[in-house]
Design a protein around this motif. Structure first.
Motif, mmCIF file in Angstrom:
data_model
loop_
_atom_site.group_PDB
_atom_site.id
_atom_site.type_symbol
_atom_site.label_atom_id
_atom_site.label_comp_id
_atom_site.label_asym_id
_atom_site.label_seq_id
_atom_site.Cartn_x
_atom_site.Cartn_y
_atom_site.Cartn_z
ATOM 1 N N GLN A 36 -5.660 9.379 -2.014
ATOM 2 C CA GLN A 36 -4.858 8.192 -2.283
ATOM 3 C C GLN A 36 -3.368 8.482 -2.141
ATOM 4 O OE1 GLN A 36 -6.491 7.046 -6.146
ATOM 5 N NE2 GLN A 36 -7.836 5.579 -5.118
ATOM 6 N N GLY A 37 -3.004 9.282 -1.132
ATOM 7 C CA GLY A 37 -1.613 9.552 -0.819
ATOM 8 C C GLY A 37 -0.927 10.576 -1.694
ATOM 9 N N THR A 38 -1.705 11.215 -2.581
ATOM 10 C CA THR A 38 -1.136 12.165 -3.533
ATOM 11 C C THR A 38 -1.791 13.530 -3.360
ATOM 12 O OG1 THR A 38 -0.726 10.395 -5.135
ATOM 13 C CG2 THR A 38 -0.778 12.639 -5.992
ATOM 14 N N VAL A 39 -0.989 14.587 -3.473
ATOM 15 C CA VAL A 39 -1.547 15.939 -3.443
ATOM 16 C C VAL A 39 -2.238 16.206 -4.771
ATOM 17 C CG1 VAL A 39 -1.036 18.410 -3.302
ATOM 18 C CG2 VAL A 39 0.205 16.806 -1.839
ATOM 19 N N ILE A 40 -3.554 16.465 -4.713
ATOM 20 C CA ILE A 40 -4.299 16.708 -5.956
ATOM 21 C C ILE A 40 -4.666 18.181 -6.130
ATOM 22 C CG2 ILE A 40 -5.229 14.367 -6.017
ATOM 23 C CD1 ILE A 40 -7.915 15.589 -5.041
ATOM 24 N N ALA A 41 -4.516 18.976 -5.080
ATOM 25 C CA ALA A 41 -4.829 20.401 -5.192
ATOM 26 C C ALA A 41 -4.237 21.128 -3.999
ATOM 27 C CB ALA A 41 -6.339 20.635 -5.236
ATOM 28 N N GLU A 42 -3.935 22.408 -4.218
ATOM 29 C CA GLU A 42 -3.482 23.261 -3.121
ATOM 30 C C GLU A 42 -3.790 24.702 -3.496
ATOM 31 O OE1 GLU A 42 0.272 22.458 -1.114
ATOM 32 O OE2 GLU A 42 0.746 24.596 -1.232
ATOM 33 N N GLY A 43 -4.171 25.483 -2.496
ATOM 34 C CA GLY A 43 -4.452 26.884 -2.766
ATOM 35 C C GLY A 43 -5.224 27.528 -1.633
ATOM 36 N N LEU A 66 0.833 -1.200 0.000
ATOM 37 C CA LEU A 66 0.000 0.000 0.000
ATOM 38 C C LEU A 66 0.861 1.240 0.000
ATOM 39 C CD1 LEU A 66 -2.736 1.477 0.306
ATOM 40 C CD2 LEU A 66 -2.447 1.244 2.776
ATOM 41 N N ARG A 67 0.667 2.088 -1.001
ATOM 42 C CA ARG A 67 1.389 3.367 -1.103
ATOM 43 C C ARG A 67 0.582 4.415 -0.343
ATOM 44 N NH1 ARG A 67 6.681 4.478 -2.973
ATOM 45 N NH2 ARG A 67 6.717 6.301 -4.334
ATOM 46 N N ALA A 68 0.940 4.675 0.914
ATOM 47 C CA ALA A 68 0.178 5.592 1.757
ATOM 48 C C ALA A 68 0.446 7.047 1.397
ATOM 49 C CB ALA A 68 0.501 5.358 3.228
ATOM 50 N N LEU A 69 1.688 7.367 1.044
ATOM 51 C CA LEU A 69 2.069 8.713 0.598
ATOM 52 C C LEU A 69 2.874 8.567 -0.674
ATOM 53 C CD1 LEU A 69 3.241 10.294 3.997
ATOM 54 C CD2 LEU A 69 1.049 10.678 2.836
ATOM 55 N N ASN A 70 2.574 9.413 -1.665
ATOM 56 C CA ASN A 70 3.205 9.281 -2.974
ATOM 57 C C ASN A 70 3.746 10.629 -3.444
ATOM 58 O OD1 ASN A 70 3.994 8.220 -5.482
ATOM 59 N ND2 ASN A 70 2.005 8.734 -6.396
#
Length: 253
Positions: free
Chosen positions: A225-232, A18-22
């Motif tokens: 799913q461990g991935t940053v999909i947005a920031e702002g 399991l990839r917890a942080l990517n």
């Protein structure tokens, strides 16, 4: 202009298959309130555990106040000025509020507990006076001699914030600080965190309650799913289609 107090670059963590942080990247400006949100299983608590040293990242760098801290022990990281408030308050239920906070102050001062701890917990000792000041700061002045086990959930959260204040953190990590609270206690906690921010303390907040997130945050990072999909900024994140898909379309792990 605010400067970064925390920079996370390329941090990844796996548990078995399991990839917890990517490949997580995160920049937190000093003096800000930065929220991390995402659906259940997105990796939010894992990220906080990595930041505080409870979990070792597989890859990447973590820089706090200009110093790389990945690989340091949780105790060392706390001593450098990072504190964490857990989902379930971490308190000593059989001790009074002032004794709880005094112990935290002693841990910060001495780095460990010595044989003189009971002497330090006597009324009138400078550590006890300091503990009382922190309890006043979080609105618990009327409960100094009460046992922690008798507090409401909201007041237990305030007590844990006082414990963190005793560590004199520069960066405070909060994992679901209003979980299980009534709306009244939630709003009181929001006002308390705003009050602490006016003192210059930086905060990272993980929270499911969007009322809390948008009431507090200056910037939001969204994990799925461990991935940053947005920031702002909050207004940017609110209408982001990828964020809406993550919450409504079922990005679960």
């Amino acid at each position: 202009m605010k400067t970064p107090i925390l920079e996370v670059r390329g941090v990844s963590k796996s548990f078995g298959g399991l990839r917890a942080l990517n490949d997580v990247n995160l920049t937190v400006q000093e003096g800000s309130i930065h929220a991390i949100i995402g659906p259940n299983g997105a990796g939010k608590s894992t990220l906080l555990n990595v930041l505080i040293g409870l979990i070792e990242a597989d890859e990447g760098t973590i820089t706090y106040a200009g110093e790389r801290i990945r690989g340091l022990s949780p105790h060392t990281i706390i001593q450098k000025g990072i504190a964490r408030v857990f989902q379930t308050p971490q308190i000593f239920p059989g001790l009074t509020l002032v004794e709880n906070v005094a112990i935290a102050a002693l841990a910060k001062r001495d780095g460990q507990f010595g044989l003189r701890i009971l002497e330090s917990l006597r009324p009138g000792h400078p550590v006890m006076a300091e503990a009382e000041e922190h309890l006043v700061d979080v609105g618990l002045a009327g409960h100094l001699r009460s046992e922690a086990q008798h507090l409401s959930r909201g007041d237990k959260r305030r007590l844990e914030l006082a414990l963190c204040l005793a560590a004199r953190p520069r960066l405070l990590l909060l994992d679901e600080p209003t979980a299980g609270m009534s709306r009244h206690d939630t709003n009181s906690t929001i006002e308390l965190l705003k009050h602490l921010s006016r003192k210059g303390m930086t905060k990272i907040v993980i929270e499911h309650d969007m009322h809390v997130v948008f009431s507090l945050s200056e910037r939001i990072t969204v994990l799925a799913q461990g991935t940053v999909i947005a920031e702002g900024a909050p207004q940017e994140v609110r209408g982001n289609p990828r964020v809406q898909e993550a919450y409504l379309g079922g990005a679960h792990t």
